[in-house]
Scaffold this active site. Structure first.
Site, PDB file in Angstrom:
ATOM      1  N   LYS A 130      -2.294 -13.773  12.382  1.00  0.00           N
ATOM      2  CA  LYS A 130      -3.755 -13.744  12.322  1.00  0.00           C
ATOM      3  C   LYS A 130      -4.311 -14.776  11.343  1.00  0.00           C
ATOM      4  O   LYS A 130      -5.215 -15.545  11.672  1.00  0.00           O
ATOM      5  CB  LYS A 130      -4.188 -12.329  11.931  1.00  0.00           C
ATOM      6  CG  LYS A 130      -5.669 -12.077  11.798  1.00  0.00           C
ATOM      7  CD  LYS A 130      -5.970 -10.591  11.802  1.00  0.00           C
ATOM      8  CE  LYS A 130      -5.183  -9.815  10.786  1.00  0.00           C
ATOM      9  NZ  LYS A 130      -5.637 -10.053   9.391  1.00  0.00           N
ATOM     10  N   THR A 131      -3.770 -14.776  10.131  1.00  0.00           N
ATOM     11  CA  THR A 131      -4.236 -15.713   9.108  1.00  0.00           C
ATOM     12  C   THR A 131      -3.846 -17.143   9.463  1.00  0.00           C
ATOM     13  O   THR A 131      -4.651 -18.070   9.366  1.00  0.00           O
ATOM     14  CB  THR A 131      -3.656 -15.334   7.735  1.00  0.00           C
ATOM     15  OG1 THR A 131      -4.117 -14.028   7.378  1.00  0.00           O
ATOM     16  CG2 THR A 131      -4.084 -16.320   6.665  1.00  0.00           C
TER      17      THR A 131
ATOM     18  N   ASP B 143      -9.675 -11.845   7.422  1.00  0.00           N
ATOM     19  CA  ASP B 143      -9.145 -10.484   7.521  1.00  0.00           C
ATOM     20  C   ASP B 143     -10.149  -9.393   7.908  1.00  0.00           C
ATOM     21  O   ASP B 143      -9.798  -8.493   8.647  1.00  0.00           O
ATOM     22  CB  ASP B 143      -8.499 -10.100   6.185  1.00  0.00           C
ATOM     23  CG  ASP B 143      -7.557  -8.919   6.302  1.00  0.00           C
ATOM     24  OD1 ASP B 143      -6.744  -8.889   7.248  1.00  0.00           O
ATOM     25  OD2 ASP B 143      -7.631  -8.028   5.455  1.00  0.00           O
TER      26      ASP B 143
ATOM     27  N   LYS C 134      -8.370  -2.863   0.387  1.00  0.00           N
ATOM     28  CA  LYS C 134      -8.395  -2.005   1.566  1.00  0.00           C
ATOM     29  C   LYS C 134      -9.256  -0.763   1.375  1.00  0.00           C
ATOM     30  O   LYS C 134      -9.764  -0.201   2.353  1.00  0.00           O
ATOM     31  CB  LYS C 134      -6.971  -1.618   1.954  1.00  0.00           C
ATOM     32  CG  LYS C 134      -6.147  -2.793   2.475  1.00  0.00           C
ATOM     33  CD  LYS C 134      -6.834  -3.516   3.638  1.00  0.00           C
ATOM     34  CE  LYS C 134      -5.967  -4.629   4.221  1.00  0.00           C
ATOM     35  NZ  LYS C 134      -6.657  -5.384   5.298  1.00  0.00           N
TER      36      LYS C 134
ATOM     37  N   ARG D 258       0.835  -1.201   0.000  1.00  0.00           N
ATOM     38  CA  ARG D 258       0.000   0.000   0.000  1.00  0.00           C
ATOM     39  C   ARG D 258       0.875   1.259   0.000  1.00  0.00           C
ATOM     40  O   ARG D 258       1.995   1.252   0.488  1.00  0.00           O
ATOM     41  CB  ARG D 258      -0.916   0.015   1.230  1.00  0.00           C
ATOM     42  CG  ARG D 258      -2.020  -1.017   1.214  1.00  0.00           C
ATOM     43  CD  ARG D 258      -2.954  -0.837   2.388  1.00  0.00           C
ATOM     44  NE  ARG D 258      -2.237  -0.751   3.662  1.00  0.00           N
ATOM     45  CZ  ARG D 258      -1.965   0.388   4.297  1.00  0.00           C
ATOM     46  NH1 ARG D 258      -2.348   1.545   3.810  1.00  0.00           N
ATOM     47  NH2 ARG D 258      -1.306   0.355   5.447  1.00  0.00           N
TER      48      ARG D 258
ATOM     49  N   ARG E 141       2.289 -11.991  -1.498  1.00  0.00           N
ATOM     50  CA  ARG E 141       0.882 -12.285  -1.192  1.00  0.00           C
ATOM     51  C   ARG E 141       0.311 -13.385  -2.082  1.00  0.00           C
ATOM     52  O   ARG E 141       0.747 -13.596  -3.211  1.00  0.00           O
ATOM     53  CB  ARG E 141       0.038 -11.020  -1.401  1.00  0.00           C
ATOM     54  CG  ARG E 141       0.356  -9.882  -0.439  1.00  0.00           C
ATOM     55  CD  ARG E 141      -0.347 -10.072   0.885  1.00  0.00           C
ATOM     56  NE  ARG E 141      -0.042  -8.997   1.823  1.00  0.00           N
ATOM     57  CZ  ARG E 141      -0.675  -8.841   2.977  1.00  0.00           C
ATOM     58  NH1 ARG E 141      -1.623  -9.680   3.333  1.00  0.00           N
ATOM     59  NH2 ARG E 141      -0.347  -7.858   3.789  1.00  0.00           N
TER      60      ARG E 141
ATOM     61  N   SER F 281      -0.193  -7.165  10.419  1.00  0.00           N
ATOM     62  CA  SER F 281       0.562  -8.049   9.537  1.00  0.00           C
ATOM     63  C   SER F 281       1.763  -8.641  10.260  1.00  0.00           C
ATOM     64  O   SER F 281       2.506  -7.938  10.943  1.00  0.00           O
ATOM     65  CB  SER F 281       1.040  -7.256   8.311  1.00  0.00           C
ATOM     66  OG  SER F 281       1.784  -8.071   7.449  1.00  0.00           O
TER      67      SER F 281
ATOM     68  N   HIS G 141     -10.740  -5.414  11.734  1.00  0.00           N
ATOM     69  CA  HIS G 141      -9.622  -5.975  10.991  1.00  0.00           C
ATOM     70  C   HIS G 141      -9.188  -7.223  11.751  1.00  0.00           C
ATOM     71  O   HIS G 141      -8.305  -7.181  12.601  1.00  0.00           O
ATOM     72  CB  HIS G 141      -8.484  -4.957  10.902  1.00  0.00           C
ATOM     73  CG  HIS G 141      -7.341  -5.411  10.055  1.00  0.00           C
ATOM     74  ND1 HIS G 141      -6.039  -5.038  10.299  1.00  0.00           N
ATOM     75  CD2 HIS G 141      -7.296  -6.211   8.960  1.00  0.00           C
ATOM     76  CE1 HIS G 141      -5.245  -5.572   9.386  1.00  0.00           C
ATOM     77  NE2 HIS G 141      -5.981  -6.297   8.574  1.00  0.00           N
TER      78      HIS G 141
END
Length: 520
Positions: free
Chosen positions: A233-234, A248, A192, A51, A312, A229, A211
């Site tokens: 989390k994932t 997410d 996003k 980003r 990604r 990040s 989030h």
């Protein structure tokens, strides 16, 4: 002033809700990327591999003036500048083939928002198809977009134009319900931007946008995982014993938790086949790989960060073995905040009161470590409000109050789990074993850990369990793991000071939440 309704996107040829297979075929013909040996489609996003926060703007007008948390994160721009760029982008795209996805954001009927994503590149339309909620034939026949997202990576802005910082721009116009993206090929800007839209709209409907990832057990018990990040989390939400609701972005309404998306956008740097099997196996035909290095045999090298640490994989949620097709779960029983503490002082797991939960939610702490970003040569404390500051565009107190209300109503247990370092800071200590973290997560979800004896951390005041099944007892108190206890005491006070300094910027937070932070 420009009337957007009179400025039509036509394009040379248009491909609307084209199948993923055909989009990939078109992308190959157009030279947008190549196949990996897994069948995934691999692309390079060029100059922008993540980003571009300094290039994201929100049009400042009567709708946004008093609602947006304006500042260094949420940059404002005049509507006149948006209109000029819009006209130029339309003129540019009308000479191109256009790839359009009509679908939804939000998996729950009452909060389902129809969107249209118009792309210059076929692979970005594929990304939108995999990432958002795909319509049924009946839904598609009645689809009228509420928001339009337009992505023109090949169009570059004139740097120095009033308010524009570079060739890239991402502009959200809530009045005209358009997101305009130019100069960047990074697909995460599409995702996003839509998330930011939901974070603006949902609180007005009494929904807490989050989030976070979410999963649920066989009995329907729901757990949500907040984390920035690199905190896991994932990875931690993809569990063969629990159904994945989403990885997410979610909303928490009176009925429960629902996924905003229809896919996953997993960070795959140093992806481990054994430790992250669900994600590894999801990388196949129909998956989009961004900036992942391929060897001479087109085999992905997940350990290679020569292009970026932010590699990604985007894939539909049904590529995960154990996913929930409804994208919905009951009100959560367990809330988990994840932090990767590179200072090595935060407990591996601790229980939070409601006020502590609100404090740590507003703080959104994790650490950057050397190698993840240019200029980072030692651990750096990072605070991202609500675990997603760039996208949580309202004032932090709006989201924090909603969280406190939801905790009160659901009686959910809240835990802070450190997936970072123990026994010393980054470079001296070691990363907490993923196997230990999974044991702690399972103990929190099952409720078993509630029956253990707890002690209060002397600085952060959170409650640390003395025991957790499958985890050595000495690991649970971070001070135990440091050979030099005095060095630990110095480092924990250093981090506490950073928490306090960061929290000074929140002026509209109640004193009981402020007092829930570090005591020293």
């Amino acid at each position: 002033m420009t009337n957007l309704k009179s400025a039509k996107l036509k394009g040379k040829n248009t491909y609307v809700n084209t199948s993923v297979a055909e989009l990939i075929e078109l992308a190959v013909k157009r030279g947008e990327g190549v196949f990996s040996d897994t069948g995934a489609f691999a692309v390079s996003t060029g100059k922008y591999t993540g980003r571009s926060p300094k290039d994201r703007f929100i049009v400042r007008d009567s709708i946004t003036e008093d609602k947006i948390n304006w500042g260094k994160v949420n940059l404002s721009i005049k509507e006149e500048i948006f209109d000029v760029l819009y006209n130029e982008v339309v003129e540019y795209l009308n000479k191109k083939d256009l790839f359009i996805f009509n679908g939804f954001v939000g998996s729950l009927g009452n909060y389902k928002i129809p969107i249209r994503v118009t792309c210059e590149y076929a692979y970005q339309a594929m990304f939108a198809n995999q990432m958002f909620v795909r319509p049924t034939k009946d839904e598609l026949s009645k689809h009228i977009p509420e928001f339009n997202i337009i992505s023109a990576p090949g169009f570059k802005a004139k740097k120095g134009m009033d308010g524009i910082n570079s060739e890239a721009f991402i502009i959200i116009n809530f009045t005209k319900k358009v997101v305009l993206i130019g100069g960047t090929s990074y697909s995460g800007e599409i995702k996003k931007s839509v998330f930011s839209i939901m974070n603006f709209l949902m609180p007005q409907k009494g929904v807490l946008p989050m989030h976070c990832s979410a999963n649920k057990g066989e009995k329907g018990d729901t757990t949500i995982f907040f984390g920035l990040s690199g905190t896991g989390k994932t990875t931690l939400s993809a569990d063969l014993d629990r159904k994945l609701i989403g990885d997410d972005e979610h909303g928490w309404c009176n009925d429960g938790v629902f996924n905003f998306e229809g896919g996953c956008y997993a960070k795959v740097i140093r992806l481990d086949k054994e430790k992250e099997r669900e994600i590894y196996n999801a990388i196949k035909f129909g998956t989009l790989l961004e900036n992942v290095a391929l060897d001479e045999n087109r085999k992905p090298d997940y350990n290679c960060a020569s292009v970026t640490e932010n590699t990604r994989a985007a894939y539909p949620i049904n590529y995960i073995e154990n996913f929930d097709s409804d994208g919905f779960g009951k009100e959560p029983n367990t809330i988990i905040f994840l932090t990767a503490d590179a200072f090595g002082v935060m407990p591996p797991i601790s229980k939070l009161t409601k006020e502590q939960a609100m404090y740590h939610f507003i703080s959104g702490y994790t650490s950057k470590v050397p190698g993840t970003e240019r200029g980072v040569s030692e651990p750096k404390a990072t605070f991202s409000t609500c675990f997603g500051e760039p996208f949580m565009i309202l004032k932090p107190s709006v989201y924090a109050k909603l969280l406190g209300k939801k905790i009160d109503e659901s009686k959910a247990d809240v835990y802070l789990i450190n997936t970072g370092w123990i026994g010393g800071s980054y470079g001296e200590g070691q990363r907490i074993k993923l196997s230990y973290t999974r044991k702690m997560v399972n103990a929190a979800i099952s409720g078993k850990i509630k029956n253990e004896e707890f002690v209060e951390h002397p600085v952060f005041k959170v409650l640390m369990p003395k025991n957790c099944e499958g985890v050595p007892g000495e690991v649970l108190n971070p001070r135990n793991m440091w050979k030099n206890k005095e060095a630990y005491d110095v480092k924990v006070l250093e981090l506490a000071k950073r928490f306090k300094e960061n929290f000074k910027r929140f002026e509209d937070v109640s004193q009981d939440i402020v007092m829930a932070g570090p005591s020293k």
